[in-house]
Design an enzyme around this catalytic site. Sequence first.
Site, PDB file in Angstrom:
ATOM      1  N   LYS A 115       0.832  -1.212   0.000  1.00 24.44           N
ATOM      2  CA  LYS A 115       0.000   0.000   0.000  1.00 24.44           C
ATOM      3  C   LYS A 115       0.862   1.257   0.000  1.00 24.44           C
ATOM      4  O   LYS A 115       0.524   2.253  -0.640  1.00 24.44           O
ATOM      5  CB  LYS A 115      -0.927   0.028   1.225  1.00 24.44           C
ATOM      6  CG  LYS A 115      -2.093  -0.933   1.128  1.00 24.44           C
ATOM      7  CD  LYS A 115      -3.108  -0.487   0.077  1.00 24.44           C
ATOM      8  CE  LYS A 115      -4.216  -1.510  -0.052  1.00 24.44           C
ATOM      9  NZ  LYS A 115      -4.657  -1.729  -1.424  1.00 24.44           N
ATOM     10  N   LYS A 195      -5.254 -10.638 -11.360  1.00 26.24           N
ATOM     11  CA  LYS A 195      -6.374 -11.039 -10.536  1.00 26.24           C
ATOM     12  C   LYS A 195      -7.608 -10.225 -10.945  1.00 26.24           C
ATOM     13  O   LYS A 195      -7.496  -9.040 -11.247  1.00 26.24           O
ATOM     14  CB  LYS A 195      -5.985 -10.719  -9.077  1.00 26.24           C
ATOM     15  CG  LYS A 195      -6.900 -11.291  -8.041  1.00 26.24           C
ATOM     16  CD  LYS A 195      -6.281 -11.091  -6.666  1.00 26.24           C
ATOM     17  CE  LYS A 195      -7.384 -11.003  -5.638  1.00 26.24           C
ATOM     18  NZ  LYS A 195      -6.903 -10.814  -4.279  1.00 26.24           N
ATOM     19  N   LYS A 198     -12.315  -5.009  -9.894  1.00 28.70           N
ATOM     20  CA  LYS A 198     -13.103  -3.922 -10.441  1.00 28.70           C
ATOM     21  C   LYS A 198     -12.217  -2.761 -10.883  1.00 28.70           C
ATOM     22  O   LYS A 198     -12.446  -2.147 -11.923  1.00 28.70           O
ATOM     23  CB  LYS A 198     -14.080  -3.476  -9.345  1.00 28.70           C
ATOM     24  CG  LYS A 198     -14.947  -2.307  -9.710  1.00 28.70           C
ATOM     25  CD  LYS A 198     -15.962  -2.091  -8.596  1.00 28.70           C
ATOM     26  CE  LYS A 198     -16.750  -0.834  -8.835  1.00 28.70           C
ATOM     27  NZ  LYS A 198     -18.117  -0.947  -8.314  1.00 28.70           N
TER      28      LYS A 198
END
Length: 330
Positions: A115, A195, A198
């Site tokens: 992150k 993967k 959205k």
Amino acid sequence: MDKKGRVFSGARPTGRQHLGNYLGAIRNYVALQEDYHCVYCVVDLHALTTLQDTEKLREWTYEMALDWLAAGMDPDKGTILFVQSHVPQVTELHTIFSMLTPLGWLERLPTFKEKVRQQPENVNYGLIGYPVLMAADIALYKADTVPVGVDQAAHLEITREIVRRFNFHFGEVLVEPQAKHTEFPKVLGTDGEQKMSKSLDNHIEIAATPEEITQRVMQMVTDPARRFRSDPGHPEVCNVFALHGYFSPNEVEQIERECRAAEIGCVQCKRLFAQNLAAYFAPLRERRAALSARPDDVWDVLAEGARRAEVIAEAVITEVKDAVGLPLRR
Ligand code: TRP
């Protein structure tokens, strides 16, 4: 019927759910209801750690809950379905846990490092505390079983360590949960490489119309070594074939044989897949349409879930504060 124990799982509100969400999580959530007391949570507070703008948060919570209900996550089976921020006791437990969690455990997590790489301009305090909030989610309900993907294994390990520490210092109050890893391999997107997600726009929504399904499926990347219709295919490297295994159980053997022998082409194979997918999710689409005709009903289900969750949460947080030695209010 005697149920075994308590399951807790959470997912960030991401709106309409896709095949990756379904195969990796939702179908397990549905199945577990038969054997466990289940608590399923839309973790909207967790979403704030990475979200830049919050305007979609309500819509995405609603759309996800709608898919969950349409898929068969069912309060009539005893399941508690709720929104994380509706039961604020979790933030109290998070604060208490934060004092028990060495910073080093959090700093060395691969998920945190990832992150930081993704959003270097927004490395906030909540982001490093993400696993601590997750530990509070689980411990607040004394869940003993947590169905998660392997990507969450390290987070669950932190939950276990925090709970052990708490119990060591303050007495055996909390329950150390076990991970229950889902056996479906990572679901790839229509690009056949990454993967399904959205944000990459490589996904297929479970509640998509048959037309939308066909459109997405026809874009799917198949066996890259099969350039011509006459080339024999390699089902073992084909993403469409991997999904046939789940959605076309009766035809999968024949497809494998015919693909290897170049008797069936990718276009035909994908048509069949699109058809089967649309048929598989037809009942879900119908239930979803019925539910969405009365949008308030979904919010009512979530409100009732929060009310039931809060009964457990309030009892546990009181027990926790007592064990810690905080002065109790009278
Ligand atoms: N961390 C999980 C994810 O990113 C979501 C989550 C939050 C969760 N709290 C949880 C999962 C508690 C299981 C149990 O997917």
